[in-house]
Design a protein around this motif. Structure first.
Motif, PDB file in Angstrom:
ATOM      1  N   GLU A   1       0.834  -1.197   0.000  1.00  0.00           N
ATOM      2  CA  GLU A   1       0.000   0.000   0.000  1.00  0.00           C
ATOM      3  C   GLU A   1       0.873   1.252   0.000  1.00  0.00           C
ATOM      4  OE1 GLU A   1      -2.867  -0.007   3.199  1.00  0.00           O
ATOM      5  OE2 GLU A   1      -3.529  -2.037   2.717  1.00  0.00           O
ATOM      6  N   VAL A   2       1.936   1.235   0.790  1.00  0.00           N
ATOM      7  CA  VAL A   2       2.837   2.387   0.871  1.00  0.00           C
ATOM      8  C   VAL A   2       3.841   2.371  -0.272  1.00  0.00           C
ATOM      9  CG1 VAL A   2       4.636   3.513   2.252  1.00  0.00           C
ATOM     10  CG2 VAL A   2       2.567   2.632   3.357  1.00  0.00           C
ATOM     11  N   LEU A   3       4.470   1.238  -0.500  1.00  0.00           N
ATOM     12  CA  LEU A   3       5.505   1.153  -1.540  1.00  0.00           C
ATOM     13  C   LEU A   3       4.967   1.574  -2.904  1.00  0.00           C
ATOM     14  CD1 LEU A   3       7.263  -2.193  -0.516  1.00  0.00           C
ATOM     15  CD2 LEU A   3       8.094   0.149  -0.139  1.00  0.00           C
ATOM     16  N   GLY A   4       3.730   1.215  -3.186  1.00  0.00           N
ATOM     17  CA  GLY A   4       3.132   1.577  -4.470  1.00  0.00           C
ATOM     18  C   GLY A   4       2.792   3.048  -4.587  1.00  0.00           C
ATOM     19  N   GLN A   5       2.588   3.722  -3.474  1.00  0.00           N
ATOM     20  CA  GLN A   5       2.214   5.138  -3.490  1.00  0.00           C
ATOM     21  C   GLN A   5       3.417   6.073  -3.535  1.00  0.00           C
ATOM     22  OE1 GLN A   5      -0.899   6.455  -3.723  1.00  0.00           O
ATOM     23  NE2 GLN A   5      -1.533   4.343  -4.021  1.00  0.00           N
TER      24      GLN A   5
ATOM     25  N   HIS B   1      11.684   3.407   5.415  1.00  0.00           N
ATOM     26  CA  HIS B   1      12.668   4.229   4.705  1.00  0.00           C
ATOM     27  C   HIS B   1      11.959   5.201   3.760  1.00  0.00           C
ATOM     28  CE1 HIS B   1      15.843   4.766   1.525  1.00  0.00           C
ATOM     29  NE2 HIS B   1      16.613   4.919   2.600  1.00  0.00           N
ATOM     30  N   ASP B   2      10.987   4.714   3.007  1.00  0.00           N
ATOM     31  CA  ASP B   2      10.208   5.590   2.124  1.00  0.00           C
ATOM     32  C   ASP B   2       9.559   6.721   2.917  1.00  0.00           C
ATOM     33  OD1 ASP B   2      10.696   3.969  -0.102  1.00  0.00           O
ATOM     34  OD2 ASP B   2       8.570   3.673  -0.561  1.00  0.00           O
ATOM     35  N   LEU B   3       8.866   6.358   3.981  1.00  0.00           N
ATOM     36  CA  LEU B   3       8.115   7.347   4.751  1.00  0.00           C
ATOM     37  C   LEU B   3       9.033   8.379   5.406  1.00  0.00           C
ATOM     38  CD1 LEU B   3       5.507   4.913   6.295  1.00  0.00           C
ATOM     39  CD2 LEU B   3       5.096   6.607   4.486  1.00  0.00           C
ATOM     40  N   ILE B   4      10.159   7.930   5.908  1.00  0.00           N
ATOM     41  CA  ILE B   4      11.117   8.850   6.528  1.00  0.00           C
ATOM     42  C   ILE B   4      11.651   9.846   5.494  1.00  0.00           C
ATOM     43  CG2 ILE B   4      13.451   8.969   7.506  1.00  0.00           C
ATOM     44  CD1 ILE B   4      12.623   6.479   9.189  1.00  0.00           C
ATOM     45  N   HIS B   5      11.962   9.354   4.305  1.00  0.00           N
ATOM     46  CA  HIS B   5      12.504  10.256   3.291  1.00  0.00           C
ATOM     47  C   HIS B   5      11.435  11.194   2.708  1.00  0.00           C
ATOM     48  CE1 HIS B   5      16.664   9.315   3.418  1.00  0.00           C
ATOM     49  NE2 HIS B   5      16.444   8.025   3.260  1.00  0.00           N
ATOM     50  N   ILE B   6      10.199  10.771   2.665  1.00  0.00           N
ATOM     51  CA  ILE B   6       9.123  11.687   2.273  1.00  0.00           C
ATOM     52  C   ILE B   6       9.032  12.812   3.309  1.00  0.00           C
ATOM     53  CG2 ILE B   6       6.611  11.930   2.046  1.00  0.00           C
ATOM     54  CD1 ILE B   6       6.671   9.050   0.780  1.00  0.00           C
ATOM     55  N   GLY B   7       9.099  12.434   4.574  1.00  0.00           N
ATOM     56  CA  GLY B   7       9.100  13.434   5.639  1.00  0.00           C
ATOM     57  C   GLY B   7      10.311  14.350   5.567  1.00  0.00           C
ATOM     58  N   GLN B   8      11.459  13.786   5.234  1.00  0.00           N
ATOM     59  CA  GLN B   8      12.678  14.584   5.103  1.00  0.00           C
ATOM     60  C   GLN B   8      12.525  15.628   4.004  1.00  0.00           C
ATOM     61  OE1 GLN B   8      16.047  12.359   3.664  1.00  0.00           O
ATOM     62  NE2 GLN B   8      17.504  13.977   4.202  1.00  0.00           N
TER      63      GLN B   8
END
Length: 173
Positions: free
Chosen positions: A10-14, A142-149
């Motif tokens: 769900e997250v990886l695809g978004q 990792h994806d979510l952290i870098h989106i936040g970054q």
């Protein structure tokens, strides 16, 4: 939340869509600014994500799934993206990331990972024994952290312009 492939997807695809929505069409003032020395711009974060698509999570998952005995995982370069993508446009990076992620998601789905597979292990050179579930959970995180970054770096570009409202913007302080 316990790791489940379908929830991770769900997250990886978004993530490619989120990055494109946040960054496509913005000026270099937004995409190439950072927080100071030894920090990354949004442009560089996208390059870092590409390197990880090529060398990190899926590659490690394949190694863990293909081995009977725990293998030692190789280190990932945390700076390879800086030089490699310096002459590539952000649009080209976003497309490359989208293409790699699409391929990697299809590969992950083809693994048909079981609960037993998630318990398989490898040896990380710095943290020791890791389970496949740890590696795959870290991919999502990792994806979510870098989106936040990326959002944080962009917000800080107006740190000096928000004036007295900075008292309400704790992340800028």
């Amino acid at each position: 939340m316990k790791y489940k492939v379908e929830k991770a997807l769900e997250v990886l695809g978004q993530t490619p869509k989120v990055l494109e929505t946040m960054l496509a069409g913005l000026s270099e003032e937004w995409t190439h600014s950072n927080e100071g020395p030894d920090t990354w711009s949004p442009f560089q974060v996208v390059g870092h994500l590409i390197i990880n698509e090529e060398t990190n999570f899926l590659s490690r998952a394949q190694l863990i799934l293909s081995s009977r005995e725990p293998e030692v995982l190789t280190r990932i370069s945390m700076t390879a993206h800086v030089e490699r993508f310096s002459n590539l446009s952000l649009g080209a990076q976003l497309q490359l990331f989208r293409d790699l992620r699409t391929r990697n998601i299809a590969t992950l789905q083809n693994f048909s990972i079981t609960d037993e597979d998630l318990e398989k292990t490898a040896i990380h050179p710095e943290v020791g024994t890791v389970r496949l579930a740890n590696v795959l959970s870290t991919w999502v995180t990792h994806d979510l952290i870098h989106i936040g970054q990326i959002a944080r770096v962009m917000a800080k570009q107006y740190k000096d312009e928000v004036g007295p409202f900075i008292q309400f913007l704790k992340r800028l302080q």
